[in-house]
Motif scaffolding. Structure first.
Motif, PDB file in Angstrom:
ATOM      1  N   ARG A   1       0.830  -1.212   0.000  1.00 57.47           N
ATOM      2  CA  ARG A   1       0.000   0.000   0.000  1.00 57.47           C
ATOM      3  C   ARG A   1       0.862   1.260   0.000  1.00 57.47           C
ATOM      4  NH1 ARG A   1      -2.874  -3.694   3.379  1.00 57.47           N
ATOM      5  NH2 ARG A   1      -5.081  -3.923   2.797  1.00 57.47           N
ATOM      6  N   SER A   2       1.946   1.229   0.798  1.00 57.19           N
ATOM      7  CA  SER A   2       2.774   2.434   0.931  1.00 57.19           C
ATOM      8  C   SER A   2       3.544   2.773  -0.337  1.00 57.19           C
ATOM      9  CB  SER A   2       3.767   2.268   2.093  1.00 57.19           C
ATOM     10  OG  SER A   2       4.752   1.307   1.785  1.00 57.19           O
ATOM     11  N   VAL A   3       3.713   1.827  -1.232  1.00 61.35           N
ATOM     12  CA  VAL A   3       4.480   2.094  -2.446  1.00 61.35           C
ATOM     13  C   VAL A   3       3.750   3.047  -3.383  1.00 61.35           C
ATOM     14  CG1 VAL A   3       3.637   0.221  -3.941  1.00 61.35           C
ATOM     15  CG2 VAL A   3       6.061   0.923  -4.037  1.00 61.35           C
ATOM     16  N   SER A   4       2.485   3.322  -3.104  1.00 63.53           N
ATOM     17  CA  SER A   4       1.650   4.319  -3.799  1.00 63.53           C
ATOM     18  C   SER A   4       0.943   3.793  -5.040  1.00 63.53           C
ATOM     19  CB  SER A   4       2.441   5.583  -4.164  1.00 63.53           C
ATOM     20  OG  SER A   4       3.291   5.393  -5.284  1.00 63.53           O
ATOM     21  N   GLY A   5       1.046   2.502  -5.328  1.00 62.61           N
ATOM     22  CA  GLY A   5       0.378   1.949  -6.498  1.00 62.61           C
ATOM     23  C   GLY A   5      -1.126   2.121  -6.470  1.00 62.61           C
ATOM     24  N   VAL A   6      -1.745   1.849  -5.317  1.00 65.09           N
ATOM     25  CA  VAL A   6      -3.201   1.984  -5.199  1.00 65.09           C
ATOM     26  C   VAL A   6      -3.619   3.441  -5.404  1.00 65.09           C
ATOM     27  CG1 VAL A   6      -5.178   1.761  -3.640  1.00 65.09           C
ATOM     28  CG2 VAL A   6      -3.431  -0.035  -3.706  1.00 65.09           C
ATOM     29  N   LEU A   7      -2.853   4.354  -4.834  1.00 64.15           N
ATOM     30  CA  LEU A   7      -3.145   5.787  -5.002  1.00 64.15           C
ATOM     31  C   LEU A   7      -3.062   6.176  -6.477  1.00 64.15           C
ATOM     32  CD1 LEU A   7      -3.461   8.719  -3.919  1.00 64.15           C
ATOM     33  CD2 LEU A   7      -0.983   8.781  -3.712  1.00 64.15           C
ATOM     34  N   ILE A   8      -1.983   5.783  -7.136  1.00 60.20           N
ATOM     35  CA  ILE A   8      -1.811   6.111  -8.556  1.00 60.20           C
ATOM     36  C   ILE A   8      -2.943   5.524  -9.386  1.00 60.20           C
ATOM     37  CG2 ILE A   8      -0.352   5.648 -10.570  1.00 60.20           C
ATOM     38  CD1 ILE A   8       2.076   5.764  -8.647  1.00 60.20           C
ATOM     39  N   LEU A   9      -3.299   4.271  -9.123  1.00 61.79           N
ATOM     40  CA  LEU A   9      -4.317   3.593  -9.929  1.00 61.79           C
ATOM     41  C   LEU A   9      -5.718   4.127  -9.653  1.00 61.79           C
ATOM     42  CD1 LEU A   9      -2.855  -0.012  -9.741  1.00 61.79           C
ATOM     43  CD2 LEU A   9      -2.922   1.493 -11.748  1.00 61.79           C
ATOM     44  N   THR A  10      -5.963   4.587  -8.429  1.00 58.18           N
ATOM     45  CA  THR A  10      -7.254   5.213  -8.130  1.00 58.18           C
ATOM     46  C   THR A  10      -7.439   6.462  -8.984  1.00 58.18           C
ATOM     47  OG1 THR A  10      -7.255   4.377  -5.854  1.00 58.18           O
ATOM     48  CG2 THR A  10      -8.677   6.258  -6.328  1.00 58.18           C
ATOM     49  N   HIS A  11      -6.399   7.289  -9.065  1.00 55.62           N
ATOM     50  CA  HIS A  11      -6.472   8.480  -9.918  1.00 55.62           C
ATOM     51  C   HIS A  11      -6.534   8.089 -11.393  1.00 55.62           C
ATOM     52  CE1 HIS A  11      -5.201  10.367  -6.175  1.00 55.62           C
ATOM     53  NE2 HIS A  11      -5.480  11.545  -6.703  1.00 55.62           N
ATOM     54  N   THR A  12      -5.791   7.048 -11.762  1.00 55.98           N
ATOM     55  CA  THR A  12      -5.796   6.596 -13.149  1.00 55.98           C
ATOM     56  C   THR A  12      -7.195   6.212 -13.605  1.00 55.98           C
ATOM     57  OG1 THR A  12      -3.540   5.729 -12.923  1.00 55.98           O
ATOM     58  CG2 THR A  12      -4.853   4.870 -14.749  1.00 55.98           C
ATOM     59  N   TYR A  13      -7.924   5.520 -12.737  1.00 53.87           N
ATOM     60  CA  TYR A  13      -9.269   5.053 -13.101  1.00 53.87           C
ATOM     61  C   TYR A  13     -10.135   6.220 -13.563  1.00 53.87           C
ATOM     62  CZ  TYR A  13     -13.921   3.052 -12.842  1.00 53.87           C
ATOM     63  OH  TYR A  13     -15.204   2.647 -13.158  1.00 53.87           O
ATOM     64  N   PHE A  14     -10.049   7.343 -12.863  1.00 52.30           N
ATOM     65  CA  PHE A  14     -10.883   8.493 -13.217  1.00 52.30           C
ATOM     66  C   PHE A  14     -10.269   9.326 -14.342  1.00 52.30           C
ATOM     67  CE2 PHE A  14     -11.751   7.684  -8.636  1.00 52.30           C
ATOM     68  CZ  PHE A  14     -13.076   7.292  -8.768  1.00 52.30           C
TER      69      PHE A  14
END
Length: 575
Positions: free
Chosen positions: A425-438
């Protein structure tokens, strides 16, 4: 949560170097209360790509229009080649493979899919090369094809037939196909071991050969399935240019298209460089990395197609903030300040800045305004309020950053499992992909949003690859500046093993997560559209690229800078 103190006689740097004594006492429980720290500096190098340089990337409009007209005519000729139902199946498979590796697949998605659909029920090819190429292309496009197609090349003892190893082209195709394996496909696992061994033998014997040996070395370094599209396109264009490649029109189109796409990247960068300069964070927060170009290069690895300019720009902004905030947590902030910043991001309230030190106020306000603007654009264009999803992603990431800071400041090493559960989670992949989705502009569905919130396996596997690659590329520098927590040191501490054993274990975990991604790719019930699935897989690819030989994001070397130049700055000669 069990936190383990590093053995007093064993420093983190000794752990990383593999200086393990014969007998190491078991780890002792320590209090979770973090110790105070002084301001630190990672002594990051300044950016190699100045605002002045990025603004100098000018494009000749008349020349570009001429290239577009010429490329348009060539595209129609290539489309005719794909749709021609005559000729041999192998010839068509090789054409499709060349189109994809040259970076042209996005122009012909429907045509390629139509052609591949005809090959699903076609008779199996007799050659290993044709069988493996057909298998790989079908799986890459989401078709469910069985590994049993390779049983034809297995002897009665379950091993590959003796003559197979003499077919270098077939061996290379089988090697590449094996990287599309799913969990439990033992025949493909066996094929990978077999082909790797024999291709390395061939490589050693044909070291100075400029023909197929170059392709073998390229594949052994990293298989096509795990490479980023733009870097692969540049390499393949140049490789075919040195050979007696017969399809001159396809190669000409590839060169034209590469340069046209590069022109789009340069426009993107000029806009982003102006935004970054006006934001002013790189000047005010001198302790943090200024990595606008590297963040942009990352987005090119995720989604290079010209029509996704807004997505690249948005993700570059996201990446720039992640880089700065990561440095606040890893290097500069005190624990008290980090807890305040984490609370401010969780509240997502402008009033929260009153409790922050000046440097954090600047960062939080810049983040607050940028992310709210992105959410406004989505609300305006699609009528969806995405603020809750974006702010939760930032809050969740900051909480994992804080946990890592507590471990580091307290000189504690968690268990390997504890570290990874926080680390992916801390590597920021989920954050990046959440923004990517939109940012991709696709239709927003309720099912996809639920899977996004619950961190679907697609996001988890891609992020896990990101985390493991990151740790293998950055662990040495992190240990030297006093950070004791990463997957290598955690595994070494727990398994009482050498650095080499730990790295091998991490590589096996990366392979496992790639098999999960391969499985999702052929899943007919995926809640996500194809473009998001592919972009998420591309996140894993650019992670492997960035950390393949070190830390190309935090400490870019000559090789990584040349990669950037080859994709962003230097066009391909059309002569």
């Amino acid at each position: 949560m069990a936190l383990h103190l590093i053995n007093a006689s064993l420093t983190p740097l000794q752990l990383l170097k593999g200086d393990i004594p014969q007998q190491v006492p078991p780890p002792r429980e320590v209090p979770t209360t973090p110790v105070a720290n002084e301001r630190r500096s990672a002594n990051y190098e300044p950016t190699s790509w100045s605002h002045k340089f990025l603004q100098s990337l000018k494009i000749d409009q008349m020349d570009e229009e001429y290239k577009k007209l010429k490329a348009k005519k060539l595209k129609e000729e290539v489309r005719g080649m794909i749709n021609d139902e005559g000729g041999e199946v192998l010839t068509k498979l090789e054409l499709i493979n060349d189109i994809q590796r040259l970076g042209l697949g996005y122009h012909f998605e429907k045509d390629i899919r139509k052609a591949l659909h005809r090959f699903i029920s076609s008779k199996e090819e007799t050659s290993l090369h044709a069988t493996a190429l057909r298998f790989r292309l079908l799986r890459q496009h989401g078709y469910q094809v069985s590994q049993d197609v390779f049983k034809h090349f297995v002897d009665d003892n379950g091993g590959f037939e003796r003559g197979v190893q003499d077919d270098i082209e077939g061996m290379l195709s089988l090697y590449e196909a094996a990287y599309l394996a799913l969990e439990g496909e033992d025949l493909l696992d066996k094929a990978l071991l077999f082909t790797t061994e024999h291709l390395k033998d061939f490589q050693a014997k044909m070291e100075n050969d400029s023909g197929i040996a170059e392709h073998v070395s390229h594949s052994l370094e990293l298989p096509v399935h795990r490479r980023t599209s733009r870097l692969e396109a540049r390499w393949f264009i140049e490789a075919l240019g040195k050979s007696n490649y017969v399809n001159s029109k396809l190669l000409e189109l590839a060169k034209l298209d590469f340069n046209l796409v590069q022109s789009v990247f340069q426009r993107d960068l000029r806009d982003l460089s102006m935004w970054w300069k006006n934001l002013g964070l790189s000047n005010k927060l001198s302790f943090a990395r200024d990595r606008l170009m590297e963040c942009f290069f990352w987005t090119v690895g995720m989604v290079f197609e010209p029509q996704f300019q807004q997505c690249r720009k948005g993700l570059t902004k996201v990446g720039s903030f992640i880089t700065i905030i990561d440095d606040i947590y890893d290097v500069y902030g005190t624990l008290d300040e980090l807890e305040q910043f984490t609370n401010a991001v969780e509240r997502w309230d402008i009033g929260a800045v009153a409790d922050l030190p000046d440097y954090m106020r600047l960062c939080f306000l810049a983040l607050y305004n940028t992310i709210n603007e992105m959410a406004y654009d989505t609300l305006k264009e699609q009528g969806e309020n995405i603020i809750p999803y974006l702010t939760k992603a930032w809050s969740d990431m900051c909480k994992t950053f804080l946990q890592e800071a507590k471990w580091s400041h307290g000189k504690c090493i968690p268990t390997f499992e504890e570290y990874l559960e926080n680390g992916w989670r801390s590597v920021s992949g989920v954050l990046i992909l959440t923004h990517t989705y939109f940012l991709l502009g696709q239709t927003i569905s309720k099912q996809a949003l639920e899977c996004l919130e619950n961190c679907h396996q697609l996001l988890r596997s891609s992020s896990m690859i990101f985390r493991l690659c990151n740790d293998m590329g950055t662990s040495s520098a992190e240990i030297e500046r006093g950070e004791s927590v990463n997957s290598i040191t955690c595994y070494m501490n727990e398994a009482r093993c050498s650095k080499e054993v730990a790295r091998a274990h991490l590589s096996s975990l990366i392979d496992k997560e790639w098999k999960e991604l391969n499985k999702i790719r052929v899943d007919d019930d995926s809640p996500f559209e194809k473009i998001f699935v592919e972009t998420t897989i591309n996140l894993a690819r650019i992670s492997q690229c960035t950390y393949q030989y070190g830390d190309a994001h935090g400490a870019p070397d000559v090789t990584s800078k040349n990669r950037v130049r080859s994709i962003i700055v230097e066009p391909i000669s059309l002569a």
